[in-house]
Design a protein around this motif. Sequence first.
Motif, mmCIF file in Angstrom:
data_model
loop_
_atom_site.group_PDB
_atom_site.id
_atom_site.type_symbol
_atom_site.label_atom_id
_atom_site.label_comp_id
_atom_site.label_asym_id
_atom_site.label_seq_id
_atom_site.Cartn_x
_atom_site.Cartn_y
_atom_site.Cartn_z
ATOM 1 N N PRO A 83 0.805 -1.227 0.000
ATOM 2 C CA PRO A 83 0.000 0.000 0.000
ATOM 3 C C PRO A 83 0.837 1.274 0.000
ATOM 4 C CG PRO A 83 -0.700 -1.530 1.731
ATOM 5 C CD PRO A 83 0.627 -1.999 1.244
ATOM 6 N N LEU A 84 2.133 1.147 0.273
ATOM 7 C CA LEU A 84 3.002 2.313 0.353
ATOM 8 C C LEU A 84 3.621 2.675 -0.989
ATOM 9 C CD1 LEU A 84 4.863 1.350 3.667
ATOM 10 C CD2 LEU A 84 2.726 2.643 3.399
ATOM 11 N N PHE A 102 -6.527 -12.044 7.337
ATOM 12 C CA PHE A 102 -6.658 -10.878 8.201
ATOM 13 C C PHE A 102 -5.982 -9.642 7.612
ATOM 14 C CE2 PHE A 102 -7.277 -14.357 11.323
ATOM 15 C CZ PHE A 102 -8.521 -13.974 11.785
ATOM 16 N N SER A 103 -4.855 -9.797 6.947
ATOM 17 C CA SER A 103 -4.183 -8.644 6.352
ATOM 18 C C SER A 103 -4.978 -8.100 5.168
ATOM 19 C CB SER A 103 -2.766 -9.010 5.905
ATOM 20 O OG SER A 103 -2.783 -9.940 4.832
ATOM 21 N N SER A 104 -5.657 -8.983 4.427
ATOM 22 C CA SER A 104 -6.473 -8.517 3.300
ATOM 23 C C SER A 104 -7.667 -7.708 3.785
ATOM 24 C CB SER A 104 -6.943 -9.710 2.464
ATOM 25 O OG SER A 104 -5.856 -10.370 1.854
ATOM 26 N N ILE A 105 -8.267 -8.145 4.880
ATOM 27 C CA ILE A 105 -9.368 -7.371 5.455
ATOM 28 C C ILE A 105 -8.899 -5.959 5.786
ATOM 29 C CG2 ILE A 105 -10.946 -7.158 7.412
ATOM 30 C CD1 ILE A 105 -10.940 -10.228 7.586
ATOM 31 N N VAL A 129 -8.950 -0.351 4.917
ATOM 32 C CA VAL A 129 -8.281 0.853 5.403
ATOM 33 C C VAL A 129 -7.370 1.497 4.363
ATOM 34 C CG1 VAL A 129 -6.713 1.785 7.155
ATOM 35 C CG2 VAL A 129 -8.376 0.002 7.773
ATOM 36 N N PHE A 130 -6.526 0.722 3.716
ATOM 37 C CA PHE A 130 -5.463 1.291 2.886
ATOM 38 C C PHE A 130 -5.807 1.381 1.401
ATOM 39 C CE2 PHE A 130 -3.246 -0.598 6.558
ATOM 40 C CZ PHE A 130 -2.631 0.554 7.052
ATOM 41 N N LEU A 131 -6.613 0.472 0.881
ATOM 42 C CA LEU A 131 -6.865 0.419 -0.554
ATOM 43 C C LEU A 131 -8.211 1.010 -0.953
ATOM 44 C CD1 LEU A 131 -5.485 -3.177 -1.290
ATOM 45 C CD2 LEU A 131 -4.291 -0.985 -1.458
ATOM 46 N N ASP A 132 -8.997 1.426 0.012
ATOM 47 C CA ASP A 132 -10.307 2.036 -0.250
ATOM 48 C C ASP A 132 -11.199 1.100 -1.062
ATOM 49 O OD1 ASP A 132 -12.256 3.999 -0.064
ATOM 50 O OD2 ASP A 132 -11.612 5.018 -1.899
ATOM 51 N N LEU A 133 -11.258 -0.158 -0.617
ATOM 52 C CA LEU A 133 -12.096 -1.160 -1.265
ATOM 53 C C LEU A 133 -12.997 -1.818 -0.211
ATOM 54 C CD1 LEU A 133 -9.368 -2.816 -3.543
ATOM 55 C CD2 LEU A 133 -11.226 -1.303 -4.301
ATOM 56 N N PRO A 134 -13.917 -1.055 0.358
ATOM 57 C CA PRO A 134 -14.723 -1.584 1.470
ATOM 58 C C PRO A 134 -15.615 -2.753 1.083
ATOM 59 C CG PRO A 134 -15.599 0.525 0.711
ATOM 60 C CD PRO A 134 -14.282 0.342 0.031
ATOM 61 N N ALA A 135 -16.141 -2.760 -0.157
ATOM 62 C CA ALA A 135 -17.037 -3.847 -0.558
ATOM 63 C C ALA A 135 -16.282 -5.173 -0.624
ATOM 64 C CB ALA A 135 -17.679 -3.531 -1.906
#
Length: 302
Positions: A21-22, A243-246, A251-257
């Motif tokens: 994400p960085l 858990f890291s994908s959640i 939070v980081f990729l703006d893909l809530p769905a």
Amino acid sequence: MTRRISWTLLAVLVLAQICYPLTTGATRAGLTVATVVLGWLLSVGHALLSRGPRVAAALVAVATGGGFAIEAIGVATGVPFGSYDYSGELGPKLAGVPLIIPLAWTWMAWPAWLAAVRLTGGSGTPTDSRTTASHGTPVGSGTTVGSSTTAGRWVGRIALAAVGLAAWDLFLDPQMVAEGYWVWRDATPALPGLAGIPVSNYLGWLLFAVLLMSALRPLAGPSAEHTDRRDHPMLALYLWTYFSSILAHAVFLDLPASALWGTAGMAVTAVPLTVTLLRARRPHHARRDDHQPHRPGVDATR
């Protein structure tokens, strides 16, 4: 040695995914390629070191070879996933398929299989099974050995492993499509909130996952039917991915769905696996007390 190498590769993989994400652009694409290669080395290397060349060769044949075949068919015909094209950002292609794509199938197929084995009574080595069978005592987490694996357990194991692998795409596809690594020509109908990806893609993943897992066990042999301490890095890989994908999608990729869909899908395997591993870490006397009948007037005085 097996565990040390596997834990080291897993640590490097985790670090690479934390960096994802960085980064942006070409750097992120390069990091994606490097991550997939690391994941492939981790899974195939673990299969080789823990179970020998037969299992590793079976994994490469059905997951890497089969993964390339199904992707090439998919790109050429639209079956079974739907019509799609890969961009050039994921490296060189063969038959329209980036060479790292079959490696991704392999990366997650092995931990998904081992998670399903652990959850369907495969705890304990084959040697342990033969030894305890002669005494008629339980093996692993409540499994009694004395007969071959039943057809029902085999079907359940295949189903759980297939869902465990296919559900990962509820995270993967939205993330990769958002980056422009591939595009769908006809993305309808789609799951709510996951525009741009047809439902047929997820059904195609499930179909191939069932075929993959069904072929893996016969080709790999009986050593693929059991798990032990050597497999902890692979189970950790599966749970880390979940858990890291959640966290990343929410939070980081703006893909809530996709965070919600992936959470629900992979939970079928990840949640019971987490519970099983946590219970296994409890002291033996605590687990034994869970199965002791309550004695009114006696236990109350404890």
